[in-house]
Each structure stands twice: as C-alpha cells, then as structure tokens.
Design a protein around this motif. Structure first.
Motif, PDB file in Angstrom:
ATOM      1  N   LEU A  78      23.564  87.273  64.208  1.00 27.87           N
ATOM      2  CA  LEU A  78      22.307  88.011  64.256  1.00 27.87           C
ATOM      3  C   LEU A  78      22.411  89.249  63.377  1.00 27.87           C
ATOM      4  CD1 LEU A  78      21.364  87.896  68.063  1.00 27.87           C
ATOM      5  CD2 LEU A  78      20.957  86.193  66.276  1.00 27.87           C
ATOM      6  N   SER A  79      21.346  89.561  62.688  1.00 22.66           N
ATOM      7  CA  SER A  79      21.340  90.744  61.836  1.00 22.66           C
ATOM      8  C   SER A  79      21.483  91.999  62.681  1.00 22.66           C
ATOM      9  CB  SER A  79      20.037  90.804  61.036  1.00 22.66           C
ATOM     10  OG  SER A  79      19.928  92.040  60.343  1.00 22.66           O
ATOM     11  N   ALA A  80      22.305  92.926  62.210  1.00 21.65           N
ATOM     12  CA  ALA A  80      22.496  94.203  62.905  1.00 21.65           C
ATOM     13  C   ALA A  80      21.596  95.297  62.347  1.00 21.65           C
ATOM     14  CB  ALA A  80      23.960  94.639  62.796  1.00 21.65           C
ATOM     15  N   GLN A  81      20.702  94.963  61.436  1.00 20.91           N
ATOM     16  CA  GLN A  81      19.850  95.973  60.823  1.00 20.91           C
ATOM     17  C   GLN A  81      18.839  96.520  61.830  1.00 20.91           C
ATOM     18  OE1 GLN A  81      18.059  94.604  57.195  1.00 20.91           O
ATOM     19  NE2 GLN A  81      20.017  94.148  56.223  1.00 20.91           N
ATOM     20  N   THR A  82      18.550  97.815  61.687  1.00 21.13           N
ATOM     21  CA  THR A  82      17.600  98.484  62.588  1.00 21.13           C
ATOM     22  C   THR A  82      16.655  99.405  61.821  1.00 21.13           C
ATOM     23  OG1 THR A  82      19.216 100.262  62.985  1.00 21.13           O
ATOM     24  CG2 THR A  82      19.202  98.426  64.549  1.00 21.13           C
ATOM     25  N   TYR A  83      16.425  99.122  60.551  1.00 17.88           N
ATOM     26  CA  TYR A  83      15.647 100.038  59.718  1.00 17.88           C
ATOM     27  C   TYR A  83      14.224 100.239  60.240  1.00 17.88           C
ATOM     28  CZ  TYR A  83      19.472  99.586  56.410  1.00 17.88           C
ATOM     29  OH  TYR A  83      20.712  99.585  55.829  1.00 17.88           O
ATOM     30  N   ASP A  84      13.520  99.192  60.592  1.00 16.18           N
ATOM     31  CA  ASP A  84      12.167  99.278  61.134  1.00 16.18           C
ATOM     32  C   ASP A  84      12.139  98.706  62.544  1.00 16.18           C
ATOM     33  OD1 ASP A  84      10.839 100.372  58.809  1.00 16.18           O
ATOM     34  OD2 ASP A  84      11.123  98.419  57.867  1.00 16.18           O
ATOM     35  N   SER A 110      16.222  94.048  63.911  1.00 15.88           N
ATOM     36  CA  SER A 110      15.882  92.874  63.115  1.00 15.88           C
ATOM     37  C   SER A 110      15.927  91.619  63.984  1.00 15.88           C
ATOM     38  CB  SER A 110      16.862  92.726  61.953  1.00 15.88           C
ATOM     39  OG  SER A 110      16.658  91.507  61.261  1.00 15.88           O
ATOM     40  N   THR A 111      15.074  90.647  63.638  1.00 13.27           N
ATOM     41  CA  THR A 111      15.090  89.349  64.316  1.00 13.27           C
ATOM     42  C   THR A 111      15.664  88.256  63.423  1.00 13.27           C
ATOM     43  OG1 THR A 111      12.786  88.973  63.636  1.00 13.27           O
ATOM     44  CG2 THR A 111      13.147  89.906  65.829  1.00 13.27           C
ATOM     45  N   ASP A 112      16.252  88.617  62.288  1.00 12.09           N
ATOM     46  CA  ASP A 112      16.856  87.621  61.402  1.00 12.09           C
ATOM     47  C   ASP A 112      18.138  87.060  62.027  1.00 12.09           C
ATOM     48  OD1 ASP A 112      14.846  88.199  59.677  1.00 12.09           O
ATOM     49  OD2 ASP A 112      16.102  89.147  58.146  1.00 12.09           O
ATOM     50  N   SER A 113      18.394  85.776  61.783  1.00  8.58           N
ATOM     51  CA  SER A 113      19.599  85.148  62.310  1.00  8.58           C
ATOM     52  C   SER A 113      20.073  84.050  61.363  1.00  8.58           C
ATOM     53  CB  SER A 113      19.342  84.554  63.699  1.00  8.58           C
ATOM     54  OG  SER A 113      18.444  83.457  63.629  1.00  8.58           O
ATOM     55  N   ALA A 114      21.320  83.648  61.540  1.00  4.52           N
ATOM     56  CA  ALA A 114      21.896  82.558  60.745  1.00  4.52           C
ATOM     57  C   ALA A 114      22.850  81.766  61.623  1.00  4.52           C
ATOM     58  CB  ALA A 114      22.631  83.108  59.520  1.00  4.52           C
ATOM     59  N   LEU A 115      22.862  80.455  61.452  1.00  5.66           N
ATOM     60  CA  LEU A 115      23.769  79.565  62.166  1.00  5.66           C
ATOM     61  C   LEU A 115      24.615  78.863  61.113  1.00  5.66           C
ATOM     62  CD1 LEU A 115      24.563  78.434  64.946  1.00  5.66           C
ATOM     63  CD2 LEU A 115      22.845  76.641  64.615  1.00  5.66           C
ATOM     64  N   LEU A 116      25.908  79.221  61.042  1.00  5.11           N
ATOM     65  CA  LEU A 116      26.703  78.852  59.875  1.00  5.11           C
ATOM     66  C   LEU A 116      28.083  78.312  60.235  1.00  5.11           C
ATOM     67  CD1 LEU A 116      25.935  82.070  57.807  1.00  5.11           C
ATOM     68  CD2 LEU A 116      24.783  79.856  57.615  1.00  5.11           C
TER      69      LEU A 116
END
Length: 439
Positions: A412-418, A421-427
């Motif tokens: 899960l993305s750890a970004q918190t700029y706005d 974040s709800t971005d995610s990746a399954l890798l």
C-alpha cells in the motif's frame, strides 16, 4: 461525515440549482491514526479527522469546480457549500466551453466497503515495539478509515469506505547501513510482522559484515516485491494512459507496435475490484472490475479517464491516467526456493531514485542502496555497496526473466500528501538472468 449526511447535503444543494445547471458533489474523508517512531520508540502520535467537499457545476459545455473543508456540523457545512456554489456560478459566466467535458448521464447507486476494523493503533504499535526490541527502528504507522462519496443532480449516489493499516519502517545498523520493510493490509495479523522482523534481524546481521564492491557489469539477480514495485511505478509513468499512447509519448511504444515484447508470463492488470480505490469516477462513470494492461507479454488495453475518453472517443475505464490497484500475475517459483534458484548473484530488496534513462527503449536507471546482498550457492554472504543500475524493462521483464514467485506481496502506498493514498500493488518477486550495473 457519514454517508447519510453527505447525501443530505447534496440533496439540499441540488434543490437550489437553476435552469440547465448540473451539479456533481464529491466527498473525500478520512479518520486516521498516525504514529512516528525513532529508535523503536513513539516520538509523535495523533489522529486526523478530515473531510473535503468537491463541487463541479456544469452548464451546457462549461464547467467550474472547487473544494471546501467540512466541519461535521450540518448547518455550518451547508453554509460553506452554498458559498462555494455561489462562487462557482460567478466563475462559470467567465469560462469558455470545455471541448473535453465528459460526465455520465446515467444515474446509478453503489455502496462498497473494503477491509474490516483496523486494530487499535496502540495495540499494534506496542506489539511492534516489543517484537523489535534491540533494533534502531524508524518508521511510520497509519491506519483507519477512508471514505469517498459521489452524488449528482442526475441521480448518482455512490459510497465507498475502506479500512486499512500501513506500517513502513527501516532498521539501522550504522551510518547508511539499514534494512527496509513494510507491512500493510486490510486484516491485521501479527504473524507476518514477526516474520518480517526476523528476516530484518538476519539482514542486519549480514550487513555488519564487510561490504562487497562490485565492478560495473551484468549480474544475475532476484528482485524482491518492493523492488518490483519501483519498476511498476515507472511503467505507470506514461505506460498505460490513452493520451500518452495516442500522442506516441508512451515508453511502451515499441511494445504497442510489436517491435518488442515482454516475457509471455508477464500479465499486468489494473484490479479496480481488489484495491482500496472507489469503483466510480468523479464524473459518475463506473469502473470495470479490471483492465488487462499487459496480456501474455503483449500490450492489452489503455487506461481511459473521462477527458481522454471524450477526446478520443473511447469508453471510460479509470479515474486517472495511471494504475491505482496494479497487479503483476504470480509465477510458479516458491519464494522459499528463490535464493537457491538464484545460486550466485544479487538479492535486491529495494530500488531507489528511479527515473527514465531512455524511455524510447523503456530503460530505467536508479540505485540499489539499502537491502542489497551478494549471494553465493543460495546463501547470503555479504552486503553490497550502493550501485547504480541502468537497464531496459524489455530485458528485466523480457528476455532475461527466468521466474516470478508464486507468492505475492500487497504493498500500500505510504503517501499522505492530500490525505492517505489509496494506491496499492500486488506483486511477486522476479528472478532475472542479469541486471546491468552501470557504476
């Protein structure tokens, strides 16, 4: 703000429209717990409760949009929203027609929740601190609820709620010697945390040994999922959006033309139905469950947002130009056998500072930095000094790809700029016969 309060506010604003006005209301809210740690102790902790209302006022081919914060008090929020709506009306008189204005005229309703109640931050962090006893651990914990809502005067009523946690941390040995890890998901289980910390302790033990300096050249390598995530982030930079493809600016142009190909085992998919993101766009379009971006090593479909959909006459299938819930299909290499299959070469835990060095050849450069080790006969024997790599994804995902792991990691993305974040990746991890180290 909850679902009922948001829809009630939207109903009130819609009742005040005049003439041919169309109004879209969106809500972005979160209730999040945060904690920052240093030297394995909490140094800062707090909770964020925030909600923002977005309004898009449309009249004919003209549109104006704006946002305002919400307090949770219905009357105060209605006053703020009315004030914003008035400002948009004033602005609308002075804007030209928008040739790419595109919104759904089909009313619809949906409601979805992802995840379950996250663990109390105090309990999870206490468990982390106890399990990481003796480590110089620095990191951040974020958990809680993210809400997204959409309402329109056309009849859209959509609500999305996700509950997740994300722990991103590093453990330092000294100076620039450290090991990085993360643990995130929808359902808390302390087991993986303890496993990751055990691996981290072993990595630090090896890192205390004299570092090996490698000469520039090509080396056999295993890339862990976190490193693969950096490669996927680069592909997301112009790799899949329709506009980049139609203007011939995509780094995958040779793939699209059939001049190059990835390995047939490479399948990349945007999984809207899996991720934390809402299943609808701000313009009221419903996203499909998934979009096949790469199929069998060949290019599949582009991501099409509302504006590109209007410009190029394509069906909208995404909220933006880059993947939000990307997944790389797993292979058949058991993770437990990855180093044995590598035999001798590099274990690359993370990649850093990546950028395009030659986008026309899908070539990326970046640094190995933390968590890179030299492996001999399937055993980690020494850390490797920081190196720069420079290689094409047509090799790393193509003719030099030997295997993908059967297990995949959710990142899960750890970004918190706005907001969170709800971005995610399954890798999965990647085993490659060679990666080029430049210096």
């Amino acid at each position: 703000m909850n679902q009922d309060a948001f829809f009630a506010l939207a109903d009130q604003l819609e009742s005040e429209l005049t003439g041919s006005e169309v109004l879209f209301c969106s809500l972005d809210g979160e209730v999040s717990d945060f904690a920052r740690l240093n030297r394995n102790r909490i140094r800062q902790a707090g909770q964020v409760r925030a909600a923002a209302l977005g309004l898009t006022l449309i009249d004919g081919a003209r549109q104006a949009d704006g946002t305002c914060g919400l307090s949770g008090d219905p009357q105060a929020d209605l006053v703020r929203a009315r004030h914003l709506l008035t400002r948009l009306r004033t602005r609308l008189d002075h804007v030209p027609d928008d040739p790419y204005l595109n919104y759904s005229t089909v009313p619809g309703e949906s409601q979805r929740q992802v995840g379950e109640e996250a663990p109390p931050a105090e309990e999870a962090i206490a468990e982390l601190i106890a399990a990481a006893d003796g480590l110089d651990l620095v990191g951040i914990w974020a958990s809680g609820e993210i809400s997204e809502g959409l309402a329109s005067s056309i009849g859209h009523r959509h609500w999305h709620r996700s509950l997740s946690f994300n722990l991103d941390w590093s453990a330092y040995l000294e100076a620039d010697k450290a090991v990085k890890a993360s643990y995130a998901g929808f359902h808390w289980d302390a087991g993986p945390l303890h496993q990751k910390l055990a691996v981290m302790r072993e990595g630090l033990r090896v890192m205390a040994r004299p570092a090996r300096t490698l000469e520039p050249g090509r080396y056999r390598a295993y890339l862990a999922p976190a490193a693969v995530g950096e490669l996927m982030d680069m592909l997301a930079w112009g790799g899949f959006d329709l506009k980049s493809h139609r203007t011939h600016q995509t780094p995958l142009l040779k793939l699209v033309r059939g001049e190059r190909a990835f390995d047939a085992r490479v399948n990349i998919r945007e999984e809207h139905a899996r991720g934390l993101t809402a299943g609808f766009t701000a313009e009221g379009f419903i996203k499909p469950a998934g979009v096949n971006l790469i199929e069998g090593g060949r290019f599949g479909d582009c991501l099409v947002d509302a504006r590109s959909g209007r410009e190029y006459g394509e069906t909208v299938n995404a909220a933006g130009e880059s993947p939000e819930s990307v997944a790389l299909e797993a292979g058949d290499l058991p993770l437990s056998e990855a180093l044995a299959r590598l035999d001798t070469g590099l274990l690359i835990g993370n990649l850093w500072y990546c950028n395009w060095s030659d986008p026309n050849d899908c070539r990326i450069t970046g640094m190995t930095r933390f968590g890179t080790y030299w492996v001999e006969n399937g055993e980690i024997v020494a850390p490797v000094r920081v190196m720069r790599f420079d290689d094409s994804l047509y090799h790393l995902l193509g003719d030099r790809l030997e295997a993908l792991t059967a297990e995949r990691e959710l990142i899960l993305s750890a970004q918190t700029y706005d907001g969170r974040s709800t971005d995610s990746a399954l890798l999965p991890g990647l085993l490659v016969s060679g990666i080029d180290l430049a210096l």
